[in-house]
Design an enzyme around this catalytic site. Structure first.
Site, PDB file in Angstrom:
ATOM      1  N   LYS A  36       0.840  -1.206   0.000  1.00 39.08           N
ATOM      2  CA  LYS A  36       0.000   0.000   0.000  1.00 39.08           C
ATOM      3  C   LYS A  36       0.874   1.255   0.000  1.00 39.08           C
ATOM      4  CE  LYS A  36      -0.473   0.368   5.011  1.00 39.08           C
ATOM      5  NZ  LYS A  36      -0.772  -0.703   5.981  1.00 39.08           N
ATOM      6  N   ARG A 135     -10.863   1.222  14.664  1.00 37.77           N
ATOM      7  CA  ARG A 135     -10.706   1.922  13.395  1.00 37.77           C
ATOM      8  C   ARG A 135     -11.748   1.331  12.453  1.00 37.77           C
ATOM      9  NH1 ARG A 135      -4.622   1.881  11.051  1.00 37.77           N
ATOM     10  NH2 ARG A 135      -5.491  -0.024  10.193  1.00 37.77           N
ATOM     11  N   TYR A 267      18.315  29.810   9.989  1.00 41.26           N
ATOM     12  CA  TYR A 267      17.242  30.615  10.609  1.00 41.26           C
ATOM     13  C   TYR A 267      17.241  30.494  12.133  1.00 41.26           C
ATOM     14  CZ  TYR A 267      14.900  31.065   6.050  1.00 41.26           C
ATOM     15  OH  TYR A 267      14.583  31.358   4.750  1.00 41.26           O
ATOM     16  N   MET A 315      13.755  25.166   3.777  1.00 47.73           N
ATOM     17  CA  MET A 315      12.838  24.575   2.796  1.00 47.73           C
ATOM     18  C   MET A 315      13.579  23.677   1.803  1.00 47.73           C
ATOM     19  SD  MET A 315       9.986  26.379   0.330  1.00 47.73           S
ATOM     20  CE  MET A 315       9.123  27.194   1.646  1.00 47.73           C
TER      21      MET A 315
HETATM   22  C1  LIG Z   1      -0.177  -1.799   6.534  1.00 44.51           C
HETATM   23  C2  LIG Z   1      -0.886  -3.038   6.894  1.00 44.51           C
HETATM   24  C3  LIG Z   1      -0.190  -4.220   7.170  1.00 44.51           C
HETATM   25  C4  LIG Z   1       1.317  -4.304   7.220  1.00 44.51           C
HETATM   26  O1  LIG Z   1       1.788  -3.915   8.489  1.00 44.51           O
HETATM   27  P1  LIG Z   1       3.361  -3.905   8.806  1.00 44.51           P
HETATM   28  O2  LIG Z   1       3.420  -3.474  10.233  1.00 44.51           O
HETATM   29  O3  LIG Z   1       3.977  -2.908   7.891  1.00 44.51           O
HETATM   30  O4  LIG Z   1       3.865  -5.272   8.580  1.00 44.51           O
HETATM   31  C5  LIG Z   1      -0.932  -5.358   7.413  1.00 44.51           C
HETATM   32  N1  LIG Z   1      -2.286  -5.327   7.410  1.00 44.51           N
HETATM   33  C6  LIG Z   1      -2.980  -4.201   7.167  1.00 44.51           C
HETATM   34  C7  LIG Z   1      -4.463  -4.227   7.179  1.00 44.51           C
HETATM   35  C8  LIG Z   1      -2.313  -3.015   6.916  1.00 44.51           C
HETATM   36  O5  LIG Z   1      -2.996  -1.897   6.680  1.00 44.51           O
END
Ligand SMILES: *Cc1c(COP(=O)(O)O)cnc(C)c1O
Length: 376
Positions: A36, A135, A267, A315
């Site tokens: 993802k 969640r 800065y 920046m």
């Molecule tokens: C991101 C995610 C994972 C992976 O988790 P890691 O801690 O990066 O291994 C597994 N399951 C779901 C539903 C996620 O959103």
């Protein structure tokens, strides 16, 4: 979206990724790489084919759109959308691409049924239950109701039952993992009692390495694939074998100057030199997702050595101390992450200076222009 206006370069070592996948395969029977958020900033379209070639048959992307992009890249892959349908257009897209979408509300099941009926093809879903994250997901108490809804649907097949762990990376909170697993067991019993053969999935990277009892049918490792240790800084840190960091990030040294005693840098004058010293100016700043939180806290790496960040990150510019790197020259590559020797900067170290976790460092720095090495 790539940051297009800078000299920062992200290098992704695909061999490192394969090494980590192999390590994970040694622990988990059926890992579905989680790719993802553009493969945690490593680039979905480059990472996924490499993992598929190494044997991965299922992967998890985020939004339905991202999952559809992945499916287009790899039509034979079983692709899961971890966020599931959120927008109206997600339903026909999920159906058309034959994605397995996470579902966490009854309304989504009904809309998917409608869509699948229109197309005349069955559709698979992953039932997401909330066992302790508060969640997305059905509550454990809704399991029987969800099963009953599914009984009444003609086109929807439940392919997976899933939940996500809140504390798998923290050995001090392992009892909470056990609580979540117990709730998950209860949910599985509801579906098993109805004779539904649904695969179960609970484990993220932390659970892959730390909780072999909770691997179930499909594991969902993310951070470990990219070389982050889920137990960094905890008592279980050494439980994870050495992973190879797939991402390194460089920029250019663009000026070297000498400051005199009492002269301030950047800065706010938060750094004032106590002696005459050599400093370097490097072409990176918070506009390149190098956090301003690294001001006077971060370290960079060049010519075999670590050097501290001096004063505020700007920046597009940051100052470093070159006192102990007399051979540094304008045009040198400076590593923000990684390096080519024992002093290389690990993602977990950079995250600690940054005040965050490896995940965020990868996702943010990975938005800079990327190049790939180690292709077969
Ligand atoms: C991101 C995610 C994972 C992976 O988790 P890691 O801690 O990066 O291994 C597994 N399951 C779901 C539903 C996620 O959103």
């Amino acid at each position: 979206m790539t940051i297009w206006y800078n000299q920062v370069r992200v290098r992704i070592d695909l061999q490192a990724l394969l090494h980590n996948y192999d390590v994970i395969k040694g622990y988990a029977a059926n890992p579905a790489p989680i790719v993802k958020s553009d493969a945690y900033g490593h680039g979905l379209k480059a990472v996924a084919p490499v993992l598929a070639q190494a044997g991965a048959t299922t992967m998890g992307a985020g939004t339905v759109y991202e999952a559809a992009v992945l499916k287009e890249e790899l039509p034979n892959l079983e692709v899961i959308s971890l966020l599931g349908p959120l927008e109206e257009e997600d339903y026909p897209l999920a159906c058309e691409k034959d994605l397995i979408v996470f579902v966490s509300r009854t309304e989504q099941l009904l809309l998917l049924e409608e869509e699948a009926r229109r197309v005349g093809a069955p559709m698979r879903v992953a039932l997401k239950f909330d066992t302790g994250m508060s969640r997305l997901g059905f509550s454990p108490g809704e399991a029987a109701g969800v099963a009953a809804v599914l009984d009444g649907l003609e086109f929807i097949r439940a392919s997976l039952v899933c939940s996500h762990l809140a504390t798998a990376d923290d050995p001090d909170q392992k009892s909470y993992v056990q609580d979540q697993a117990q709730r998950f067991e209860g949910i599985l019993q509801v579906f098993n009692a109805r004779g539904l053969a649904i695969r179960a999935s609970l484990a993220n990277s932390g659970a892959v390495f730390g909780f072999p009892n909770y691997h179930y049918d499909l594991q969902r490792p993310g951070i470990g694939l990219y070389g982050g240790n889920p137990f960094y800084g905890s008592a279980w840190e050494d439980l994870v074998p050495k992973l190879a960091q797939a991402m390194s990030v460089t920029t250019k040294l663009i000026q070297i100057r000498t400051v005199t005693s009492g002269q301030s840098v950047s800065y706010g004058r938060t750094f004032v030199s106590k002696t005459e010293m050599r400093i370097g100016i490097v072409a990176v700043g918070y506009a390149d997702n190098y956090s301003r939180g690294l001001s006077s806290k971060g370290w960079m790496y060049l010519r075999g050595q670590r050097v501290p960040v001096l004063g505020r990150v700007c920046m597009q510019l940051t100052a470093i101390d070159l006192t102990h790197v007399p051979d540094a020259e304008v045009g040198d590559d400076v590593y923000l992450l990684g390096g080519d020797g024992p002093q290389a900067i690990t993602v977990d170290e950079l995250a600690a200076w940054w005040g965050t976790i490896s995940y965020e460092v990868f996702c943010l720095l990975g938005q800079n222009p990327r190049e790939y090495v180690g292709q077969n």
